[in-house]
Design a protein around this motif. Structure first.
Motif, PDB file in Angstrom:
ATOM      1  N   ILE A 181       0.866  -1.182   0.000  1.00  0.00           N
ATOM      2  CA  ILE A 181       0.000   0.000   0.000  1.00  0.00           C
ATOM      3  C   ILE A 181       0.901   1.229   0.000  1.00  0.00           C
ATOM      4  O   ILE A 181       1.700   1.432   0.918  1.00  0.00           O
TER       5      ILE A 181
ATOM      6  N   SER B 246      -1.889   6.902   0.296  1.00  0.00           N
ATOM      7  CA  SER B 246      -3.010   6.430  -0.523  1.00  0.00           C
ATOM      8  C   SER B 246      -4.175   6.001   0.351  1.00  0.00           C
ATOM      9  O   SER B 246      -4.044   5.825   1.568  1.00  0.00           O
TER      10      SER B 246
ATOM     11  N   CYS C  81      -6.617   2.956   0.785  1.00  0.00           N
ATOM     12  CA  CYS C  81      -6.794   1.547   0.428  1.00  0.00           C
ATOM     13  C   CYS C  81      -8.043   1.006   1.097  1.00  0.00           C
ATOM     14  O   CYS C  81      -8.257   1.219   2.300  1.00  0.00           O
TER      15      CYS C  81
ATOM     16  N   VAL D 210      -6.322   2.883   5.579  1.00  0.00           N
ATOM     17  CA  VAL D 210      -6.692   1.512   5.233  1.00  0.00           C
ATOM     18  C   VAL D 210      -8.058   1.250   5.840  1.00  0.00           C
ATOM     19  O   VAL D 210      -8.224   1.314   7.059  1.00  0.00           O
TER      20      VAL D 210
ATOM     21  N   SER E  38     -11.491   4.442  -2.681  1.00  0.00           N
ATOM     22  CA  SER E  38     -10.131   3.913  -2.708  1.00  0.00           C
ATOM     23  C   SER E  38      -9.307   4.345  -3.913  1.00  0.00           C
ATOM     24  O   SER E  38      -9.807   4.496  -5.017  1.00  0.00           O
TER      25      SER E  38
ATOM     26  N   LEU F 175      -6.590   2.254  -4.022  1.00  0.00           N
ATOM     27  CA  LEU F 175      -6.268   0.836  -4.163  1.00  0.00           C
ATOM     28  C   LEU F 175      -7.387   0.029  -3.526  1.00  0.00           C
ATOM     29  O   LEU F 175      -7.635   0.153  -2.323  1.00  0.00           O
TER      30      LEU F 175
ATOM     31  N   ALA G 205      -6.137  -6.992  -6.650  1.00  0.00           N
ATOM     32  CA  ALA G 205      -5.849  -5.675  -6.087  1.00  0.00           C
ATOM     33  C   ALA G 205      -5.510  -4.727  -7.232  1.00  0.00           C
ATOM     34  O   ALA G 205      -4.779  -5.084  -8.152  1.00  0.00           O
TER      35      ALA G 205
END
Length: 338
Positions: free
Chosen positions: A30, A34, A36, A192, A205, A207, A219
């Motif tokens: 990750i 970002s 995720c 996350v 997201s 990711l 993913a």
């Protein structure tokens, strides 16, 4: 706020009771800064994965690396992470500001310093007017903001969120979804987020990680995963796709988006398509505003769907029990893993 940290999971597993494998040797990276989302049905391993990153569960095998440091054996307080729980877990007898300041109190900060810092974070989440209210005096969305402020008060590099929107009503869920995305961009730290909602993961997201039976099925960016699902599980779980079984000329099933197919009453392939089609009977018709969802029972006991734009459907409506043909362009069909 501290700078963000990247996260890397290397062959991470979690076993319960010595034999129940909740997470099965997953590898995941990750990027720092970002957003995720870990996505999947109940029991897929997403919450166990989140809790292992946090340090609230011990990994049975593998390594957890945050910001270049192996934290597999470190306690939660030494990982540079903070956790926002599904239940919010606010202390009912404390005001919002004291809830946010509590961890600073545990660390020995004096009252003036910790309340000043807590007030700054409450301002960040637009909760300053409610600082002295107790949780019972706050709405669900306001409680969520307090829980977020409490998670942010120690300036984590990684924020871990366990289904943070699940307790909210649909209207507020959409509103808070936009707020979470804005806060993540403004703070610049790594988020996350565990969810079972495909819509939530698609909206939030950078990711998206789709999990099933303790493994990562796929993913990637939401756009890539939705347009090129790797497996039948991913195509079906994300929704909006038809999975059409393999035949003699094709070794694996294909996925075709429900908005990329066309329906015709009892006709062969619709003009403009290349002959890829399947016969069926209309099972149900559901008006959904901008489009109409038509479900049909197709050859080989397959249940398929078509999203037909409102104008096209009412120009040539189909009724339950009516024979029809569903057709698609080969360029819109994606071969799935066998």
């Amino acid at each position: 706020m501290r700078s963000a940290s990247d996260i890397e999971l290397v062959k991470v597993s979690k076993l319960y009771g010595g034999s129940t494998r909740a997470v099965d040797a997953i590898d995941l990276r990750i990027a720092a800064g970002s957003y995720c989302c870990l996505l999947g049905p109940s029991g897929c391993g997403k919450t166990s994965t989140l809790r292992m990153i946090a340090g609230h569960e011990e990994a049975s095998d593998g390594d957890i690396i945050i910001g270049g440091h192996n934290v597999t054996l470190l306690p939660p307080s030494e990982r540079g992470t903070a956790m926002m729980f599904q239940s919010y877990a606010l202390f009912p007898h404390m005001s919002a500001i004291d809830n946010v300041a509590y961890s600073l109190k545990v660390r020995g900060q004096d009252k003036v310093t910790r309340r000043k810092r807590a007030a700054e974070v409450l301002e960040l989440v637009s909760m300053t007017p409610y600082a002295e209210r107790k949780p019972a005096q706050l709405s669900g969305g306001q409680q969520q903001r307090v829980a977020l402020a409490r998670a942010l008060v120690n300036e984590p590099r990684v924020l871990l969120l366990d289904e943070p929107l699940s307790a909210l009503d649909p209207f507020l869920r959409v509103k808070m979804r936009a707020e979470l995305k804005r806060w993540q961009k403004d703070l610049g730290i790594t988020f996350v987020h565990v969810t079972h909602s495909q819509e939530e993961a698609m909206a939030l997201s950078d990711l998206a990680v789709v999990m099933s039976h303790g493994r990562i099925e796929q993913a990637g960016s939401p756009h890539d995963i939705f347009n090129r699902p790797r497996t039948e599980f991913v195509a079906r779980f994300l929704g909006g796709h038809n999975v059409i079984r393999a035949d003699a000329g094709r070794p694996a099933p294909i996925a075709v988006r429900a908005d990329k197919v066309k329906l015709a009453a009892g006709a062969p392939a619709t003009a403009g398509f290349d002959g890829s089609s399947i016969a069926g009977l209309v099972r149900g018709v559901e008006y959904q505003g901008v489009h109409v969802l038509v479900t049909l029972d197709a050859a080989g006991d397959q249940e398929l769907v078509a999203m037909v734009d409102e104008a096209s459907y009412y120009a040539a409506p189909l009724q339950p029990g009516e024979a029809c043909t569903l057709s698609w362009n080969s360029a819109d069909a994606h071969l799935l893993a066998a």
